[in-house]
Scaffold this active site. Sequence first.
Site, PDB file in Angstrom:
ATOM      1  N   LYS A  14       0.825  -1.218   0.000  1.00 27.54           N
ATOM      2  CA  LYS A  14       0.000   0.000   0.000  1.00 27.54           C
ATOM      3  C   LYS A  14       0.848   1.252   0.000  1.00 27.54           C
ATOM      4  CE  LYS A  14      -2.029  -0.515   3.990  1.00 27.54           C
ATOM      5  NZ  LYS A  14      -1.709  -1.820   4.579  1.00 27.54           N
ATOM      6  N   ARG A  89      -8.867   1.929   9.354  1.00 22.86           N
ATOM      7  CA  ARG A  89      -8.577   0.549   9.702  1.00 22.86           C
ATOM      8  C   ARG A  89      -9.682  -0.067  10.545  1.00 22.86           C
ATOM      9  NH1 ARG A  89      -2.642   1.052   9.226  1.00 22.86           N
ATOM     10  NH2 ARG A  89      -1.652  -0.970   9.440  1.00 22.86           N
ATOM     11  N   ARG A 128      11.034  -6.807   5.139  1.00 27.54           N
ATOM     12  CA  ARG A 128      10.977  -5.387   5.476  1.00 27.54           C
ATOM     13  C   ARG A 128      11.532  -5.135   6.879  1.00 27.54           C
ATOM     14  NH1 ARG A 128       5.344  -2.198   5.218  1.00 27.54           N
ATOM     15  NH2 ARG A 128       4.945  -3.276   7.158  1.00 27.54           N
ATOM     16  N   ARG A 134      12.175  -2.311  11.332  1.00 26.47           N
ATOM     17  CA  ARG A 134      10.881  -2.022  11.948  1.00 26.47           C
ATOM     18  C   ARG A 134      10.665  -2.948  13.135  1.00 26.47           C
ATOM     19  NH1 ARG A 134       6.181  -0.008   8.418  1.00 26.47           N
ATOM     20  NH2 ARG A 134       4.995  -1.322   9.815  1.00 26.47           N
ATOM     21  N   ARG A 145      -0.489  -8.813  13.740  1.00 26.27           N
ATOM     22  CA  ARG A 145      -0.980  -7.734  12.872  1.00 26.27           C
ATOM     23  C   ARG A 145      -1.932  -8.271  11.816  1.00 26.27           C
ATOM     24  NH1 ARG A 145       3.515  -4.714  10.322  1.00 26.27           N
ATOM     25  NH2 ARG A 145       2.142  -2.940  10.289  1.00 26.27           N
TER      26      ARG A 145
HETATM   27  P1  ADP Z   1       1.560  -1.447   7.332  1.00 28.60           P
HETATM   28  O1  ADP Z   1       2.016  -0.528   6.243  1.00 28.60           O
HETATM   29  O2  ADP Z   1       2.485  -2.578   7.561  1.00 28.60           O
HETATM   30  O3  ADP Z   1       0.135  -1.874   7.178  1.00 28.60           O
HETATM   31  P2  ADP Z   1       1.474   0.880   8.983  1.00 28.60           P
HETATM   32  O4  ADP Z   1       2.806   1.467   8.815  1.00 28.60           O
HETATM   33  O5  ADP Z   1       0.336   1.425   8.185  1.00 28.60           O
HETATM   34  O6  ADP Z   1       1.589  -0.683   8.709  1.00 28.60           O
HETATM   35  O7  ADP Z   1       1.036   0.938  10.528  1.00 28.60           O
HETATM   36  C1  ADP Z   1       1.869   0.517  11.572  1.00 28.60           C
HETATM   37  C2  ADP Z   1       1.101   0.487  12.894  1.00 28.60           C
HETATM   38  O8  ADP Z   1       0.601   1.798  13.219  1.00 28.60           O
HETATM   39  C3  ADP Z   1      -0.151  -0.401  12.928  1.00 28.60           C
HETATM   40  O9  ADP Z   1       0.137  -1.762  13.183  1.00 28.60           O
HETATM   41  C4  ADP Z   1      -0.961   0.254  14.047  1.00 28.60           C
HETATM   42  O10 ADP Z   1      -0.505  -0.106  15.314  1.00 28.60           O
HETATM   43  C5  ADP Z   1      -0.681   1.731  13.848  1.00 28.60           C
HETATM   44  N1  ADP Z   1      -1.699   2.352  12.955  1.00 28.60           N
HETATM   45  C6  ADP Z   1      -1.464   2.900  11.740  1.00 28.60           C
HETATM   46  N2  ADP Z   1      -2.613   3.348  11.177  1.00 28.60           N
HETATM   47  C7  ADP Z   1      -3.597   3.070  12.087  1.00 28.60           C
HETATM   48  C8  ADP Z   1      -5.008   3.243  12.107  1.00 28.60           C
HETATM   49  N3  ADP Z   1      -5.641   3.809  11.073  1.00 28.60           N
HETATM   50  N4  ADP Z   1      -5.685   2.839  13.196  1.00 28.60           N
HETATM   51  C9  ADP Z   1      -5.066   2.290  14.244  1.00 28.60           C
HETATM   52  N5  ADP Z   1      -3.749   2.062  14.296  1.00 28.60           N
HETATM   53  C10 ADP Z   1      -3.013   2.448  13.232  1.00 28.60           C
END
Ligand code: ADP
Length: 190
Positions: A14, A89, A128, A134, A145
């Site tokens: 994404k 989310r 990653r 990370r 996750r």
């Molecule tokens: P990825 O790209 O791997 O899906 P992100 O970088 O978007 O992960 O997000 C990392 C973490 O930040 C999530 O696992 C969550 O804990 C938090 N997070 C990010 N966006 C949201 C959201 N919209 N609602 C709740 N938690 C969020």
Amino acid sequence: MLNLIFFGPPGVGKGTQASKAAKHYNLIHVSTGDILREEIRLETELGIKVKDVIASGELVPDKYLIELLENTCEKHKGAQGFVFDGFPRTLRQAEALEEMMERTNCKVAKVISLEVPAEELVRRLVNRAIEQGRTDDTADVIKNRLVVYQKHTEPLIDFYKKRDVFVVIPGEGTIDDIFAAICNVIDNRY
Ligand code: ADP
């Protein structure tokens, strides 16, 4: 205004595609994961509060995300549109975004859902973690996750299907090929 949501599980790509789309269409890229990681790095009040939650792979409470989104959109009032990446989310976040959009007479044009097989997701997340250091990407946290995604985020698929904006794009292939498929979807709208 053109507002897009990039949707899909962690590791699906994404962030990469959302960032390309934002550049190509001159939109503001809103990555909630990046924003939250920056808050942690700067040790802000929010950063301190969310650090452990993120490290465990759980979701940050909706109220923080909704406030963060409102502030970000307010900051870029004159923008041609937004690419939301990692938001919404949860259903509550989706409803809050819809209300926000309605207040300014806007809507989400497309939800671009990237899909790849589960084994490939895990493989990408592990890589990653190694490349970017990370700390939220250890094996157990990765599993968590994905479970959190299924439980809280997958229900949004129906929410956006009902609004007739949900589009699936296969997330395997070269970055450029996937991006070309995404552009086709976006451009055919006009
Ligand atoms: P990825 O790209 O791997 O899906 P992100 O970088 O978007 O992960 O997000 C990392 C973490 O930040 C999530 O696992 C969550 O804990 C938090 N997070 C990010 N966006 C949201 C959201 N919209 N609602 C709740 N938690 C969020």
